[in-house]
Design an enzyme around this catalytic site. Structure first.
Site, PDB file in Angstrom:
ATOM      1  N   LYS A 157       2.570 -10.921   5.495  1.00 23.12           N
ATOM      2  CA  LYS A 157       3.692  -9.860   5.191  1.00 23.12           C
ATOM      3  C   LYS A 157       4.754 -10.455   5.581  1.00 23.12           C
ATOM      4  CE  LYS A 157       3.893  -4.743   5.676  1.00 23.12           C
ATOM      5  NZ  LYS A 157       3.256  -3.604   6.021  1.00 23.12           N
TER       6      LYS A 157
ATOM      7  N   SER B 247       2.081  -0.080   2.448  1.00 20.96           N
ATOM      8  CA  SER B 247       3.059  -0.972   2.357  1.00 20.96           C
ATOM      9  C   SER B 247       2.754  -2.523   2.127  1.00 20.96           C
ATOM     10  CB  SER B 247       4.208  -0.851   3.246  1.00 20.96           C
ATOM     11  OG  SER B 247       3.841  -1.174   4.436  1.00 20.96           O
TER      12      SER B 247
ATOM     13  N   SER C  10      -1.008   1.174   6.143  1.00 24.27           N
ATOM     14  CA  SER C  10      -0.367   0.076   5.158  1.00 24.27           C
ATOM     15  C   SER C  10      -1.495  -1.070   4.931  1.00 24.27           C
ATOM     16  CB  SER C  10       1.035   0.028   5.875  1.00 24.27           C
ATOM     17  OG  SER C  10       1.975   0.446   5.120  1.00 24.27           O
TER      18      SER C  10
END
Ligand code: GLN
Length: 493
Positions: free
Chosen positions: A86, A161, A185
């Site tokens: 990420k 996310s 997330s």
């Protein structure tokens, strides 16, 4: 490829299968990285899972793995297995954007501890995965680099996310990935994309070098196509870190050692508030079927109440926004990242930089968070939220006196249409109802695939455990996975 003995589509193999092929020299680590990039080329135009690819360093790691194989030297368990990270985790000399325009050209001067651990374990990072700006969101639509899309149906969101990290794994662009989880997330996108995602106990994985959203809630964790790969990834990144004062100073157990033991007599509590109204009926059916499966596996099921669930969303959003407003104060155009070049004076430079650099959701949170922390309102909002947070934690402590693990859906629905919630932040926030209490209480939680809805979209089952119960949770998840076949299905893209 050397002998070509490994059969089937490489992009959907597990790390165990690939390691065997590597050690037998049926394939090289370089070829594995090639495969990842081939797959990205094939599908990523449609999915947008990556913000940038890091080919140079990925091939360098692969080369080292191949060298070691040549001389029969020891290899860490995930050596040569492509991973996506990420893009809120810093890597020295590489782009780290946090999904924000304000960091669109930011080259990090240092590496996050998790990145160093991936390097030590010779795990090639193939690229930085797309995310909601500063990890704020539940759909990956808040990215300044365009929305990521769900590989099961590209009109749907992948969840957020850590949407890019989930998509990369689900679509076979990487074997494993890292996400971060502040209120769900990792688990929410894992559930929407049909992969395994785990948020470890707060402090189990170092946050050093993770771009902070809400520091008392953030935690990095693994995403994978099966529980064993998630366990191996967790193993690689866990451990005490003197660079993170909230890191837990306790030895890391061998997460795969007890994975295959049975779960007879395990006490599982079903959180009653999370099977009430607001949960989609197809999700509810899949969860009920999972409960039956656990009974067949020998677990003892009982209903458990977490009475403060009704305050969870408001508590989380006060705490998370307050901490975010403080963490994001550093993006002022002076120290790093984007700077407006047309301002006439310092104050104008600050305001223009932040007005142009941040997206709408981030601005909304900075404003609300600043308000909640301002004198006169601090006691009414922030302090109150922290008090309710303690009550939520106590609900869980009490529950774990009765049961070993808790069970719930990972999300009230399956993946929703892109654009359907962007004008209604509150309905987006409601997506986190099943996950965010786990962060408020600092507990570990995992989402595992447990079914599909009538439109063929994945459903996730969440298990929650007491502090540092990762081993037990992984074992319970593994037993469920082996008794079902949801994790063997892949999107046709
Ligand atoms: N959806 C939640 C939020 O927007 C959680 C985000 C996260 O876990 N990073 O705050």
């Amino acid at each position: 490829m050397a002998e070509g003995k490994i059969e089937g589509r490489l992009c959907f193999k597990t790390s165990g299968e690939l390691r065997k092929a590597l050690l037998k020299r049926e394939i090289s680590a370089k070829e594995l990285v090639d495969e990842s990039y081939k797959r990205i080329e094939e599908v990523d135009d449609k999915l947008n899972a990556f913000i940038c690819l890091t080919k140079k360093s990925a091939y360098k790691t692969a080369e080292e793995v191949d060298q070691r194989i040549k001389i029969n030297s020891e290899l860490p368990p995930l050596a040569g297995i492509p991973i996506a990270v990420k893009d809120n985790m810093c890597r020295q000399s590489e782009l780290t954007t946090a999904g924000s325009k304000i960091l669109e050209n930011f080259i990090s001067p240092y590496s996050a501890t998790v990145i160093k651990k991936l390097e030590e374990n010779l795990i090639p990072v193939i690229g930085k995965a797309n995310l909601d700006e500063f990890a704020m969101g539940s759909s990956t639509e808040n990215s300044a680099f365009n929305a990521a899309r769900n590989p099961w149906n590209t009109d749907k969101v992948p969840g957020g996310s850590s949407g890019g990290s989930a998509v990369a794994v689900a679509a076979g662009e990487s074997v494993i990935s890292l996400g971060s989880d502040t209120g769900g997330s990792i688990r929410l996108p894992a559930s929407f994309c049909g992969v395994v995602g785990m948020k470890p106990t707060y402090g189990r994985v170092s946050r050093f070098g993770l771009i902070a959203f809400a520091s008392s809630l953030d935690q990095i964790g693994p995403m994978a196509r099966n529980v064993e790969d998630a366990a191996l990834t967790l193993q690689a990144i866990s451990g005490h870190d003197p660079m993170d004062s909230t890191s837990i100073d306790q030895p890391v157990p061998d997460y795969t050692a007890a994975l295959k033991e049975d779960i007879k007599g395990l006490r599982i509590g079903v959180i009653s508030e999370m099977l009430e109204e607001g949960i989609n009926s197809e999700v509810k059916n899949a969860i009920n079927a999972s409960i039956k499966m656990y009974e067949e596996l020998g677990a003892k099921i009982e209903e458990i109440s977490i009475p403060h669930t009704k305050y969870a969303i408001s508590t989380y959003y006060v705490v998370a926004m307050a901490e975010a407003s403080s963490n994001l104060a550093r993006f002022d155009g002076v120290k790093f990242g984007y700077r407006d070049s047309n301002a006439d004076n310092l104050m104008e430079m600050y305001t223009k930089t932040r007005a142009e650099g941040f997206g709408d959701e981030v601005k909304r949170r900075i404003m609300l968070g600043t308000y909640a922390l301002s004198s006169g309102y601090y006691d009414a909002y922030y302090k109150k939220a922290q008090q309710v947070r303690t009550l939520i934690k106590k609900d869980f402590d009490k529950a774990f006196e009765q049961v070993d693990l808790l069970l719930s859906p990972a999300c009230p629905t399956t993946a929703f249409e892109i654009g359907s919630k962007t004008d209604d932040p509150l309905s987006m926030y409601l997506m986190d109802i099943c996950t965010l209490m786990v962060n408020l209480a600092g507990l570990p939680g995992i989402s595992v695939p447990c079914g599909f809805d009538s439109r063929g979209l994945p459903i996730g089952l969440q298990l929650i455990g007491p502090v540092l119960s990762e081993e037990l949770m992984l074992r319970a998840a593994y037993n469920f996975e082996q008794a079902t076949n949801f994790h063997t299905k892949h999107p046709e893209i």
